[in-house]
Design a protein around this motif. Structure first.
Motif, short mmCIF file in Angstrom:
data_model
loop_
_atom_site.label_atom_id
_atom_site.label_comp_id
_atom_site.label_asym_id
_atom_site.label_seq_id
_atom_site.Cartn_x
_atom_site.Cartn_y
_atom_site.Cartn_z
N UNK A 44 45.51 45.25 33.85
CA UNK A 44 45.69 43.86 34.31
C UNK A 44 45.02 42.82 33.34
N UNK A 45 44.21 43.02 32.62
CA UNK A 45 44.15 41.19 32.29
C UNK A 45 44.52 41.57 30.79
N UNK A 49 47.69 37.07 31.08
CA UNK A 49 47.42 36.95 30.20
C UNK A 49 45.53 36.42 30.65
N UNK A 50 45.06 36.69 31.13
CA UNK A 50 43.50 36.12 31.52
C UNK A 50 42.47 36.54 30.40
N UNK A 51 42.80 37.31 29.32
CA UNK A 51 42.51 38.26 28.38
C UNK A 51 42.20 37.08 26.85
N UNK A 94 25.47 36.84 26.87
CA UNK A 94 25.99 36.67 27.94
C UNK A 94 26.99 37.52 28.62
N UNK A 95 27.29 37.64 29.87
CA UNK A 95 27.58 38.83 30.52
C UNK A 95 28.93 38.39 31.35
N UNK A 96 29.95 38.97 30.79
CA UNK A 96 31.50 38.36 31.43
C UNK A 96 31.99 39.30 32.29
N UNK A 97 32.33 39.36 33.74
CA UNK A 97 33.48 39.82 34.48
C UNK A 97 34.41 39.73 34.80
N UNK A 98 35.28 39.84 34.17
CA UNK A 98 36.68 39.47 33.68
C UNK A 98 37.17 40.56 35.01
N UNK A 99 38.06 40.16 36.67
CA UNK A 99 38.94 41.47 36.43
C UNK A 99 38.62 40.51 38.38
N UNK A 100 38.50 41.99 39.16
CA UNK A 100 38.41 42.23 40.65
C UNK A 100 37.59 42.51 41.24
N UNK A 101 37.48 42.48 42.73
CA UNK A 101 35.77 42.68 43.07
C UNK A 101 35.34 44.06 41.94
N UNK A 187 46.38 33.60 37.62
CA UNK A 187 45.75 35.18 37.24
C UNK A 187 45.87 36.12 38.05
N UNK A 188 46.47 36.06 39.33
CA UNK A 188 46.36 36.13 40.48
C UNK A 188 47.94 36.94 40.46
N UNK A 189 49.01 36.02 39.74
CA UNK A 189 50.21 35.49 40.66
C UNK A 189 51.33 36.97 39.72
N UNK A 190 50.39 37.91 39.56
CA UNK A 190 51.14 39.39 38.57
C UNK A 190 50.74 40.33 40.19
N UNK A 191 49.80 40.34 40.39
CA UNK A 191 49.18 41.36 41.62
C UNK A 191 50.62 41.81 42.14
N UNK A 192 50.96 42.75 43.11
CA UNK A 192 52.70 43.30 43.31
C UNK A 192 52.09 42.97 45.05
N UNK A 193 52.56 43.09 45.84
CA UNK A 193 52.64 42.93 47.11
C UNK A 193 51.70 43.49 47.65
N UNK A 194 51.50 45.08 47.44
CA UNK A 194 50.79 45.65 48.04
C UNK A 194 48.72 45.03 48.08
#
Length: 396
Positions: A44-45, A49-51, A94-101, A187-194
């Motif tokens: 997804x990243x 475009x997040x990556x 450093x540690x980066x978490x790029x994503x969902x929960x 970054x949330x714009x690409x989430x599908x409706x579900x």
């Protein structure tokens, strides 16, 4: 803007809404030399475009990245152990978490495990490490959420699946509240409706469950204000975000609502909907499950007069002349965003599963006792069974 002010007032870490990339660049430049470990989901990243954005920041900060992208939707013990082993090998600055929960939870658990030297399983529970080493100051994850639901960027929680036992386990540890959180709604714009629906319902459940937790009001002077603001944002924006994922205003507001939800449950924990759905992973989306379980649980909570009184403060968002009318209005809101009316309509949710859920509730004594209307452990199977039956039938 009041919402930004509320979010940036949370103590204990930095939640940055304005110029987040500049804040991240400055944070990375002040760190000691060494690579940056980046944890992401599988695809997804790139799609959102997040990556590409993060790579640009890493170049600006003159940092090399070591990426781990094999985190599943419900991260398991084995995955987190692999992540911790990678961190031990890399010794990142450093540690980066790029994503969902799921990504954020797994990264938080892995980084604490690496730094503590403990086995992952030794961290399951409440403040296991900080009770033993209260003066420890482990480094903490930098979170960039790409969904609007879990609020993990603001919480001390990490949910990890133990596939061997077939259960989801919780780490609740003050040392894993992220050091820096950068909610970037684009970054949330690409989430599908579900996904938008499920994550939005998760945020709403966090906000309402926390607001109804009258026994925890003393934990934070601001949590109820955060909750009310977040509930308003979800009610006003989730339908629009589902209908049009490119609606920037709706996405911005849902992102803020999700972070507010995380801030709320940091100080005022969730209740019976989260307890009952804890091990339903792989059967029903978590956000949908907790949203559907809330009406029956909420009706049970009305046995506490303080909850009935608190409920009426939500009548501005869920119109009703009395508490059960407010709950019915909440259920109508779920109808309006396409959430099924009854658990019996959801594949994978069976009477046998619900019976097992009710029987296992006594294993989480703390959650039962801290519910807005406490559940006696000795009677938990009967009470939880009744709540689950109502949710299964669509009654409350």
């Amino acid at each position: 803007m009041i919402t930004a002010d509320l979010i940036e007032s949370v103590p204990g870490e930095r939640i940055v809404l304005k110029e987040p990339w500049a804040a991240l660049t400055a944070e990375l430049k002040r760190r000691p030399s060494g690579p940056v470990a980046v944890f992401t989901g599988r695809r997804s990243v790139e799609a959102n475009g997040a990556w590409a954005h993060l790579e640009a920041v890493l170049r600006a900060a003159d940092r090399n990245a070591v990426r781990f992208s094999e985190i599943e939707a419900e991260p398991g013990v084995e995955t987190v152990e692999r992540m911790a082993a990678l961190l031990q090998e890399v010794n990142p600055a450093a540690v980066i978490a790029l994503g969902g929960g799921s990504v954020m939870d797994a990264a938080k658990a892995a980084y604490l495990t690496m730094q503590s030297g403990w086995k992952l399983e030794e961290h399951f529970g409440s403040d296991c490490y900080s009770r033993v080493y209260p003066e420890a100051a482990p480094d903490r994850v930098i979170c960039i959420p790409t969904t609007s639901g879990t609020g993990s960027e603001a919480t001390p929680y990490a949910n990890i699946v133990d596939h061997r036992l077939g259960v989801k386990k919780l780490i609740s540890e003050r040392f894993i509240v992220p050091a820096l959180a950068l909610p970037i709604p684009a970054f949330t714009h690409s989430m599908p409706p579900a996904v938008t629906r499920a994550t939005g319902c998760d945020a709403l459940a966090h906000l309402i469950e926390g607001f109804l937790n009258v026994g925890a009001d003393a934990n934070s002077a601001l949590a109820n204000e955060w909750a009310l603001t977040g509930i308003r944002l979800v009610v006003e924006n989730l339908p629009a975000a589902i209908a049009d994922g490119g609606n920037a205003a709706a996405r911005n507001n849902m992102s803020m609502a999700a972070t507010l939800g995380g801030m709320v449950i940091r100080f005022k924990s969730t209740g019976l909907p989260h307890l009952c759905s804890f091990s339903w992973f792989g059967r029903l989306e978590h956000g949908i499950a907790v949203a559907m379980l809330l009406p029956a649980s909420w009706s049970y909570y009305l046995g506490n007069p303080k909850v009935a009184e608190r409920t009426m403060r939500l009548a501005d968002y869920f119109p009703g002349d009395e508490p059960r009318g407010v709950i019915a209005s909440y259920r109508r809101f779920l109808d309006s965003v396409g959430v099924p009316g009854a658990l019996k309509d959801c594949d994978g949710i069976t009477p046998e599963l619900l019976a097992a859920t009710a029987a296992s509730g006594s294993e989480n004594r703390m959650k039962l006792e801290l519910a807005p209307y406490p559940v006696p452990v000795s009677d938990s199977e009967r009470i939880l069974g009744g709540i689950l039956k109502q949710a299964y039938l669509g009654e409350f």
